[in-house]
Design a protein around this motif. Structure first.
Motif, mmCIF file in Angstrom:
data_model
loop_
_atom_site.group_PDB
_atom_site.id
_atom_site.type_symbol
_atom_site.label_atom_id
_atom_site.label_comp_id
_atom_site.label_asym_id
_atom_site.label_seq_id
_atom_site.Cartn_x
_atom_site.Cartn_y
_atom_site.Cartn_z
ATOM 1 N N PHE A 13 -13.223 -5.234 5.897
ATOM 2 C CA PHE A 13 -12.966 -3.825 5.607
ATOM 3 C C PHE A 13 -11.517 -3.498 5.956
ATOM 4 O O PHE A 13 -11.023 -3.878 7.019
ATOM 5 C CB PHE A 13 -13.921 -2.948 6.438
ATOM 6 N N GLU A 14 -10.819 -2.824 5.025
ATOM 7 C CA GLU A 14 -9.434 -2.427 5.257
ATOM 8 C C GLU A 14 -9.259 -0.960 4.880
ATOM 9 O O GLU A 14 -9.838 -0.477 3.907
ATOM 10 C CB GLU A 14 -8.482 -3.264 4.404
ATOM 11 N N LEU A 15 -8.425 -0.271 5.649
ATOM 12 C CA LEU A 15 -8.132 1.127 5.371
ATOM 13 C C LEU A 15 -6.694 1.420 5.784
ATOM 14 O O LEU A 15 -6.248 1.038 6.876
ATOM 15 C CB LEU A 15 -9.070 2.048 6.157
ATOM 16 N N GLY A 16 -5.946 2.062 4.888
ATOM 17 C CA GLY A 16 -4.571 2.438 5.193
ATOM 18 C C GLY A 16 -4.284 3.856 4.740
ATOM 19 O O GLY A 16 -4.704 4.277 3.653
ATOM 20 N N ILE A 17 -3.593 4.622 5.577
ATOM 21 C CA ILE A 17 -3.220 5.999 5.264
ATOM 22 C C ILE A 17 -1.726 6.154 5.524
ATOM 23 O O ILE A 17 -1.249 5.843 6.623
ATOM 24 C CB ILE A 17 -4.015 7.013 6.100
ATOM 25 N N ASN A 18 -0.981 6.603 4.509
ATOM 26 C CA ASN A 18 0.461 6.809 4.638
ATOM 27 C C ASN A 18 0.799 8.248 4.250
ATOM 28 O O ASN A 18 0.363 8.725 3.202
ATOM 29 C CB ASN A 18 1.241 5.871 3.706
ATOM 30 N N GLY A 19 1.576 8.921 5.080
ATOM 31 C CA GLY A 19 2.044 10.261 4.766
ATOM 32 C C GLY A 19 3.556 10.329 4.860
ATOM 33 O O GLY A 19 4.172 9.615 5.661
ATOM 34 N N PHE A 20 4.194 11.180 4.034
ATOM 35 C CA PHE A 20 5.647 11.295 4.065
ATOM 36 C C PHE A 20 6.077 12.732 3.840
ATOM 37 O O PHE A 20 5.363 13.531 3.219
ATOM 38 C CB PHE A 20 6.283 10.390 3.005
ATOM 39 N N HIS A 21 7.244 13.045 4.369
ATOM 40 C CA HIS A 21 7.901 14.337 4.133
ATOM 41 C C HIS A 21 9.375 14.049 3.870
ATOM 42 O O HIS A 21 10.064 13.468 4.700
ATOM 43 C CB HIS A 21 7.744 15.259 5.348
ATOM 44 N N ASN A 22 9.843 14.441 2.678
ATOM 45 C CA ASN A 22 11.181 14.088 2.219
ATOM 46 C C ASN A 22 11.970 15.368 1.945
ATOM 47 O O ASN A 22 11.652 16.111 1.009
ATOM 48 C CB ASN A 22 11.076 13.238 0.944
ATOM 49 N N GLN A 43 20.536 22.391 -5.540
ATOM 50 C CA GLN A 43 19.763 23.241 -4.647
ATOM 51 C C GLN A 43 18.929 22.325 -3.761
ATOM 52 O O GLN A 43 18.554 21.213 -4.168
ATOM 53 C CB GLN A 43 18.852 24.176 -5.456
ATOM 54 N N ASP A 44 18.633 22.748 -2.546
ATOM 55 C CA ASP A 44 17.808 21.947 -1.647
ATOM 56 C C ASP A 44 16.391 21.836 -2.198
ATOM 57 O O ASP A 44 15.880 22.738 -2.874
ATOM 58 C CB ASP A 44 17.775 22.556 -0.253
ATOM 59 N N ALA A 45 15.741 20.703 -1.904
ATOM 60 C CA ALA A 45 14.391 20.447 -2.413
ATOM 61 C C ALA A 45 13.577 19.708 -1.355
ATOM 62 O O ALA A 45 14.124 19.113 -0.413
ATOM 63 C CB ALA A 45 14.445 19.632 -3.697
ATOM 64 N N THR A 46 12.263 19.755 -1.509
ATOM 65 C CA THR A 46 11.343 19.084 -0.589
ATOM 66 C C THR A 46 10.254 18.378 -1.383
ATOM 67 O O THR A 46 9.711 18.935 -2.344
ATOM 68 C CB THR A 46 10.690 20.086 0.378
ATOM 69 N N LEU A 47 9.956 17.133 -1.002
ATOM 70 C CA LEU A 47 8.815 16.401 -1.538
ATOM 71 C C LEU A 47 7.950 15.943 -0.369
ATOM 72 O O LEU A 47 8.469 15.560 0.691
ATOM 73 C CB LEU A 47 9.248 15.182 -2.350
ATOM 74 N N TYR A 48 6.649 15.986 -0.556
ATOM 75 C CA TYR A 48 5.747 15.513 0.493
ATOM 76 C C TYR A 48 4.444 15.046 -0.145
ATOM 77 O O TYR A 48 4.123 15.382 -1.296
ATOM 78 C CB TYR A 48 5.499 16.590 1.541
ATOM 79 N N GLY A 49 3.689 14.264 0.614
ATOM 80 C CA GLY A 49 2.425 13.724 0.105
ATOM 81 C C GLY A 49 2.096 12.427 0.799
ATOM 82 O O GLY A 49 2.427 12.236 1.975
ATOM 83 N N GLY A 50 1.467 11.510 0.074
ATOM 84 C CA GLY A 50 1.121 10.231 0.671
ATOM 85 C C GLY A 50 0.134 9.451 -0.161
ATOM 86 O O GLY A 50 -0.199 9.823 -1.295
ATOM 87 N N GLU A 51 -0.323 8.341 0.413
ATOM 88 C CA GLU A 51 -1.270 7.459 -0.245
ATOM 89 C C GLU A 51 -2.350 7.040 0.743
ATOM 90 O O GLU A 51 -2.102 6.968 1.957
ATOM 91 C CB GLU A 51 -0.585 6.187 -0.775
ATOM 92 N N ALA A 52 -3.531 6.786 0.242
ATOM 93 C CA ALA A 52 -4.628 6.225 1.028
ATOM 94 C C ALA A 52 -5.199 5.033 0.273
ATOM 95 O O ALA A 52 -5.399 5.105 -0.950
ATOM 96 C CB ALA A 52 -5.707 7.271 1.283
ATOM 97 N N VAL A 53 -5.442 3.949 0.988
ATOM 98 C CA VAL A 53 -5.919 2.704 0.379
ATOM 99 C C VAL A 53 -7.164 2.241 1.123
ATOM 100 O O VAL A 53 -7.199 2.224 2.363
ATOM 101 C CB VAL A 53 -4.834 1.606 0.436
ATOM 102 N N PHE A 54 -8.195 1.867 0.358
ATOM 103 C CA PHE A 54 -9.465 1.424 0.922
ATOM 104 C C PHE A 54 -9.866 0.120 0.246
ATOM 105 O O PHE A 54 -9.746 -0.021 -0.976
ATOM 106 C CB PHE A 54 -10.531 2.506 0.698
ATOM 107 N N HIS A 55 -10.363 -0.850 1.025
ATOM 108 C CA HIS A 55 -10.782 -2.143 0.481
ATOM 109 C C HIS A 55 -11.995 -2.628 1.268
ATOM 110 O O HIS A 55 -11.924 -2.821 2.479
ATOM 111 C CB HIS A 55 -9.650 -3.166 0.582
#
Length: 742
Positions: free
Chosen positions: A557-566, A592-604
């Motif tokens: 079993f594998e699980l990965g969670i990644n979050g980012f704020h750019n 102009q200034d900008a913001t990106l955010y989000g992430g990925e989740a991986v399950f196996h």
């Protein structure tokens, strides 16, 4: 002692029953030297320099083994035991400077072998990259695509191949990746700013393509692959061969692809989406003790059509207007010297890119259905665009490890010289010269259960361009003389939170100097039907991104969670001015200034005792907007991929490496489109495939069948550049592949 050579030998066994393991790979990544074990599990590696180097032993069905080995006189024989594991075989990360396995790496890097990507049946490398969580593709039909990493693309994503940066006028909307997947071993994706390692244009991330490895010492290899794609009546084939002695190594691969117009889910052919490609890759390597050299060359020629409307229906492969003729020459040479506790690497590269574009002219306006052929237009008018880009790269890295693996440092000097010139009747960017120089230093410190990585870099870019046109006329472009400077830093921390749990925290800054189009445009962009005006006063884009990831890897079993704020300062975008020029709306580049955010989740999940069964799932989310609240363009919708996969190493004496998969790809509604975009409804795509290996005339033959968009769904992707024309993406595509190894 400069040319002292050493040897290492030993045996690889199965840890569960001490049975010898044949065909295990025993490899020193930094030295690029390794062998395959024989029938008794024995290995013997020669031409090794004195010093301490990471040894990696890997085999499908077993967990990778890694250990630092100190080489000198009278090296003891090693006995290495591999532990059976259903987890996919790990590889060494090459795009970061310390050659770690992913589980040891401070920076989270996604790596995918091209052999796995090809199983999905994608007709191009750009399309295949969509299988990696957080990676999408901006496409113009099927033949033109470029990578999108967490919502950023074009000059904000840097592509590396053969160890050097790929330069092919990537700022253009219709300028694709320009690299064939033939002769590529694997792809690595750095998500987020990598300016510390690669300088300008790595603000959004890096796509790092690892070339095919040489054959193990003392062996020769040859293989051939043939592919058929039902949707485009497409055919592709490549053949390669390689031979390696104790010191000298050689390989070569030739590839050809040809596709007709693709069909959408309604069986309508998308006129002029046809494309073709020739590709040649060669390499010559030499290694002797403390010295190693690798010379590589890649020639690529492609002719992609540019679809604009639905017209003539058929399977003709001659491109219609508009279309492009693109040639690339990529020459690289990597030289490395090894000392006892240090090494010096020198990478020199040349990229020559020729881009011709043939378009409709006024005298053809009365011709029906766009049936005039490209060769007729070529003879009468010549190319509308004739862009020549020549780039010289250099990268010097000195790595030293005064206390073995516990502390490693790399200092480097990196840069490029680039010249752009035009010979066509139109121009997108003026004739110009660009000079980059960067200084960097980064250190990796290893503790018992954690690792720390710190780095600092300074860059300077100088851009000089010539005037174009006559002063006072609407399309006059004045000369440029601009310089851009930037300091960037990165810090990362990795920790073993528990025996199977890894945590990573990375903070990094990045930058991107404005490109020539943003600085110097002043004319009609026919592909976008607008008059674009550059802004010569634009400043660097600068960003700071925080990444946090948690990763659990169990036996089944594998699980990965990644979050980012750019956070991006002075983000460059184009906006209407409210004026028109000769009937076309006028647009100008702004910041102009900008913001990106989000992430990925991986399950196996690969449950015991059903180790042949795999359930994989990943989801990727990106949100991006300007400080004014306007959503950024080309932000992919939420994407959720689920795959049920089965694998058996051996079914019978004549049937090996069998696999099958069934996948569901869900794209949610994109309800926050950027300016000049429209909302995109949700859709689902079903994929399936199977493959196996069987003997043919004493040689292994791999057979694979894949079906993309199995239900022939009619849809338009949000990142399709022809979405505004109401043109659908590809319908059902069934592909067949045959590969033989000699």
């Amino acid at each position: 002692m400069l040319h002292a050579q050493h040897e290492l030998q030993g045996r690889v066994l199965d840890a569960s029953d001490n049975a010898p393991l044949e065909q295990a790979t025993v490899y020193f990544p930094q030295l690029e030297n390794g062998v395959i074990t024989d029938t008794d599990g024995n290995f013997h590696i020669r031409q090794l320099p004195e010093g301490t180097y990471k040894l990696v032993v890997s085999m499908i069905g077993y967990a990778a083994f890694t250990q630092s080995i100190t080489l000198g006189e009278n090296n003891p024989s090693l006995t290495i035991r591999l532990r059976p594991s259903a987890i996919e075989m790990e590889e060494v990360i090459v795009s970061t400077p310390f050659h770690k396995l992913q589980r040891e790496n401070v920076m989270k890097v996604e790596q995918a072998p091209l052999a796995e990507i090809r199983k999905n049946g994608s007709p191009t490398l750009a399309e295949g990259l969509r299988q990696i969580a957080g990676v999408e593709t901006v496409s113009t039909g099927v033949g033109i695509g470029k990578p999108v990493i967490r919502g950023l693309s074009s000059n904000r994503v840097l592509v590396y191949t053969q160890g050097i940066r790929m330069e092919n006028q990537q700022f253009g909307d219709e300028h694709g990746l320009g690299i064939s997947d033939a002769g590529i071993e694997s792809v690595e994706v750095i998500k987020g700013p990598a300016s510390l390692l690669y300088g300008s244009d790595a603000l959004g991330g890096v796509l790092y393509l690892n070339p095919q490895r040489y054959a193990p010492a003392g062996t020769a290899q040859a293989d051939a692959t043939a592919l058929y794609f039902g949707n485009t009546s497409g055919v592709a084939a490549n053949a390669g061969a390689g031979v390696s002695g104790e010191k000298w190594k050689f390989l070569a691969r030739l590839a050809r692809a040809s596709h007709a117009d693709y069909q959408d889910g309604g069986d309508t052919r998308i006129t002029n989406s046809r494309f073709s490609e020739w590709d040649l890759k060669t390499g010559v390597g030499y290694a002797s003790g403390r010295f190693k050299n690798d010379l590589r060359y890649n020639y690529n020629r492609s002719e992609p059509g540019i679809p604009e409307e639905i017209g003539v229906q058929g399977t003709d492969r001659t491109p219609l207007l508009p279309y492009q003729e693109i040639e690339s020459h990529i020459l690289s040479n990597t030289t490395e010297f090894f000392m006892k506790n240090s090494s010096l690497k020198v990478i020199l590269g040349y990229v020559g890119n020729s881009r011709l574009e043939f378009e409709d002219h006024e005298e053809h306006a009365g011709e029906e259905d766009g049936e005039e052929h490209a060769e007729e237009e070529h003879g009468e008018e010549g190319p509308s665009l004739d862009m020549q880009l020549n780039t010289l790269n250099y990268n010097l890295q000195y790595q030293f490890s005064p206390s073995g693996d516990s502390w490693q440092t790399v200092v480097g000097l990196q840069g490029m010289w680039q010249e752009n010139s035009n010979a066509g009747e139109e121009i997108l960017v003026p004739d110009a010269r660009t000079v980059d120089v960067g200084l960097m230093a980064t250190s990796h410190v290893h503790f018992e259960k954690s690792d720390l990585q710190l780095g600092l870099r300074y860059d300077r870019r100088q851009i000089d361009s010539d005037a174009f046109g006559t002063p006072g006329e609407s399309e006059y472009i004045g000369p440029l003389d601009r310089s851009f400077n930037s300091f960037n830093a990165a810090a990362g921390y990795r920790i073993d939170i528990a025996p199977r749990v890894i945590g990573r925290l990375n903070l990094a800054s990045g930058f991107r100097a404005p490109n020539l189009s943003e600085l110097g445009s002043n004319g009609t962009h026919s592909g976008a039907n607008r008059f674009e005006i550059g802004n010569p006063d634009l400043e660097n884009e600068r960003n700071v991104q925080a990444d946090l990831s948690l990763e659990y890897k169990g036996e089944h079993f594998e699980l990965g969670i990644n979050g980012f704020h750019n956070r991006i300062r002075d983000f460059i975008f184009i906006a209407p001015t409210g004026n028109t020029v000769e009937g076309d709306p006028e647009f100008q580049y702004r910041q102009q200034d900008a913001t990106l955010y989000g992430g990925e989740a991986v399950f196996h999940l690969h449950p015991h005792p059903l180790d042949w069964l795999h359930l994989q799932s990943n989801v990727a989310v990106v949100i991006g907007e300007l400080d004014s609240g306007t959503p950024l363009p080309l932000i992919p919708p939420v994407n959720w991929r689920n795959t049920l996969r089965v694998e058996w190493d051996k079914i019978s004496s004549n049937l090996e490496n069998f696999y099958g998969f069934l996948g569901l790809e869900t794209y949610f509604r994109q309800g926050r489109p950027g300016d000049f975009e429209t909302e995109t409804p949700a859709y689902n795509l079903v994929h399936a495939g199977l493959g196996t290996r069987l003997p043919l005339f004493g040689n292994p033959l791999d057979i694979r069948i894949a079906a993309n968009n199995l239900l022939d769904t009619k849809y338009i992707a949000h990142l399709s550049r022809i979405k505004a024309d109401g043109i659908n993406n590809m319908g059902r595509n069934i592909s067949l592949g045959l590969s033989m190894t000699l």
